[in-house]
Scaffold this motif. Structure first.
Motif, short mmCIF file in Angstrom:
data_model
loop_
_atom_site.label_atom_id
_atom_site.label_comp_id
_atom_site.label_asym_id
_atom_site.label_seq_id
_atom_site.Cartn_x
_atom_site.Cartn_y
_atom_site.Cartn_z
N MET A 10 0.86 -1.19 0.00
CA MET A 10 0.00 0.00 0.00
C MET A 10 0.89 1.23 0.00
SD MET A 10 -2.35 -1.29 3.21
CE MET A 10 -3.87 -0.39 2.99
N LYS A 11 0.69 2.14 -0.95
CA LYS A 11 1.51 3.36 -0.98
C LYS A 11 0.63 4.58 -0.66
CE LYS A 11 3.03 7.17 -3.27
NZ LYS A 11 2.34 8.20 -4.03
N PHE A 12 1.11 5.44 0.24
CA PHE A 12 0.38 6.66 0.59
C PHE A 12 1.19 7.88 0.15
CE2 PHE A 12 -1.28 3.36 3.24
CZ PHE A 12 -2.65 3.64 3.31
N SER A 158 7.92 7.71 -5.14
CA SER A 158 7.43 6.70 -4.19
C SER A 158 6.52 5.68 -4.87
CB SER A 158 6.66 7.36 -3.04
OG SER A 158 7.50 8.26 -2.36
N ASP A 159 5.83 6.11 -5.93
CA ASP A 159 5.00 5.17 -6.70
C ASP A 159 5.87 4.02 -7.21
OD1 ASP A 159 2.94 6.98 -6.38
OD2 ASP A 159 3.05 7.79 -8.42
N THR A 160 7.06 4.37 -7.70
CA THR A 160 7.95 3.35 -8.27
C THR A 160 8.49 2.43 -7.18
OG1 THR A 160 8.51 4.92 -10.00
CG2 THR A 160 9.95 3.01 -9.80
N ALA A 213 -0.12 13.48 -16.55
CA ALA A 213 -1.06 13.04 -15.49
C ALA A 213 -0.27 12.49 -14.32
CB ALA A 213 -2.01 11.98 -16.03
N LYS A 214 0.10 13.37 -13.39
CA LYS A 214 1.09 12.96 -12.38
C LYS A 214 0.51 12.04 -11.30
CE LYS A 214 0.60 16.66 -9.07
NZ LYS A 214 1.21 17.27 -7.92
N VAL A 215 -0.75 11.64 -11.46
CA VAL A 215 -1.37 10.77 -10.46
C VAL A 215 -0.57 9.47 -10.29
CG1 VAL A 215 -3.06 9.89 -12.15
CG2 VAL A 215 -3.56 9.74 -9.71
MG MG Z 1 2.67 11.28 -6.68
#
Ligand code: MG
Ligand code: ADP
Ligand code: ASP
Length: 440
Positions: A10-12, A158-160, A213-215
């Motif tokens: 889970m990433k926040f 952090s997504d990566t 789209a930086k989401v």
């Molecule tokens: Mg981000």
């Protein structure tokens, strides 16, 4: 049995851990997954605007901060979030341990501030999971395998981290919790009627991330596609279906246009009077690549003037502009270098475009009808991008979103069930342990 229970990553993001209530909310979600019997690894970003504030601090003391020291500084933001969240989880009666990127075994190359993950040596994470601990990993950072220095993975990195850990642990899905309900047909902060997408293919999401789209960070989507890890992007503030990012076969439908994206983070470089001879473009773009400058659009025409000199324009991320101009000046090709930081970019993305001519013409027409001048154009089989004046971006995005009928209302009119796209639930260790100490 513990060892066989499902692993969830889970990433926040920054907004999701900004204040103490937010940290406790994230901790609550993490503990909730643990109570469901899952083994949980949570990747956290720096709180709120922390990374921007740290960058500001660096530029207060230095005009050109050293990249190695910048990474030492920036990596602290995510460590703070993880330590605090571990404390909150303890108070909820669960065992948790926070790890830096280095301790978690995230091994990267040595390109400071935009390092690439080369390996995830997840032994230490696995051991902690086996000891029945919730593991909190500081996102956006790793350690260089060569220099043993701390590195960071580029903005949004952090997504990566989360996707790479999900892949290394063989997790079924990587959950990305953020401040919007998922991936929308346009940035919901810019387009009020943007529609939440239930599913997006990796290919479309790659184009969306690459065009602003930086989401989800572009590299995270690349990593997920290459390793077959579905991403579930959802809100950390409310319950909801969110968006699944999956392989194209699993998304079933191919809408003509899926989303309109935009970017105001780019700059244009124009070289005037470029010699028309073999090897020049290779020299220019080879030197830029060597300095790790990512070039997006490139435009050059066959010269028609007597002296056979051409103009060459290309776009780069705005943060790369100083490096790009420095590299070009160093090549000493004799051209004039002009730069423009006021450019914006709008793009439309859709897998269905591949087989439908006329989409580009419609984009140009819509922009023309809105008196928006197109300065550069580039296309891929599933994307059309136009460089326009930065001030025109909000108008252009809204006009295109409306013209291609991407909003909630337009889709409902076409399909009264509102169920435009069906939901489908998605279905090695490097050996060395992540060290206790930072390898720095
Ligand atoms: Mg981000
Ligand atoms: P986090 O801090 O959780 O990583 P980011 O700020 O990196 O969050 O990304 C989330 C933001 O991305 C949203 O607040 C939204 O404004 C923006 N965004 C841009 N395009 C889109 C899109 N197509 N769908 C959803 N969000 C988008
Ligand atoms: N904190 C870093 C940033 O602001 C990384 C991330 O949030 O993913 O870019």
């Amino acid at each position: 049995m513990q060892a066989e229970s499902e692993i969830v990553v889970m990433k926040f993001g920054g907004t999701s851990v900004a204040g103490s209530d937010d940290i406790r909310r994230a901790a609550g979600r993490i503990v909730g997954a643990r109570r469901e019997g899952k083994r949980v690894v949570a990747v956290l970003s720096a709180r709120g605007q922390t990374t921007d504030e740290l960058l500001g601090m660096a530029y207060e003391v230095s005009d050109r901060p050293l990249a190695r020291e910048m990474d030492m500084l920036l990596s602290t933001g995510e460590r703070i979030s993880c330590a605090l969240c571990a404390m909150a989880i303890h108070d909820m009666g669960h065992n948790a341990i926070s790890l830096t990127g280095s301790q978690a075994g995230i091994v990267t190359d040595s390109s400071h501030t935009k390092a690439r993950i080369l390996d995830v040596r997840a032994k230490r994470i696995r051991e902690a999971l086996t000891d029945d601990r919730i593991v909190l990993v500081a996102g956006f950072q790793g350690v260089s395998g060569d220099s043993r220095d701390v590195t960071t993975l580029g903005r949004g990195g952090s997504d990566t981290t989360a996707v790479a850990i999900a892949a290394a642990l063989g997790a079924e899905v990587c959950e990305i919790y953020t401040d919007v309900r998922g991936v929308f047909s346009a940035d919901p902060r810019l387009v009020a009627e943007a529609r939440l997408l239930k599913m997006v293919s990796f290919e479309e999401m790659l184009e969306m991330a690459a065009s602003g789209a930086k989401v989800l960070q572009l590299r995270a989507v690349e990593y997920a596609r290459n390793n077959g890890i579905p991403i579930h992007c959802r809100s950390s503030f409310e319950e909801g279906p969110g968006t699944f990012v999956l392989s194209e076969e699993e998304t079933m439908e191919r809408p003509l246009v899926t989303a309109v994206t935009h970017s105001e983070q780019e700059a244009r470089v124009t070289l005037t009077g470029v010699r028309d001879e073999p090897g020049i473009a290779g020299r220019i773009f080879g030197a830029l690549a060597e300095s790790n400058v990512n070039v997006d659009m490139i435009i050059q025409n066959e010269p028609i003037s007597e002296d056979h000199k051409a103009d060459l324009s290309f776009t780069v991320g705005r943060e790369d502009l100083p490096t790009a101009t420095e590299v070009l000046a160093g090549l000493d090709l004799g051209e004039r270098i002009l730069t423009d930081e006021r450019i914006g970019k709008v793009s439309i993305v859709g897998a269905g475009m591949r087989s439908h001519p006329g989409v580009a013409a419609k984009v140009f027409q819509v922009l023309g009808d809105n008196r928006i001048n197109i300065e550069m154009i580039s296309t891929s089989p599933i994307k059309i991008s136009c460089v326009i004046d930065a001030a025109d971006v909000p108008g252009a995005v809204n006009a295109l979103h409306q013209a291609f009928e991407l909003g909630e209302d337009a889709v409902r009119r076409e399909d009264p069930t509102g169920d435009h796209r069906p939901i489908i639930e998605p279905g090695g260790d490097g050996g060395e342990p992540g060290d206790e100490r930072d390898a720095a």
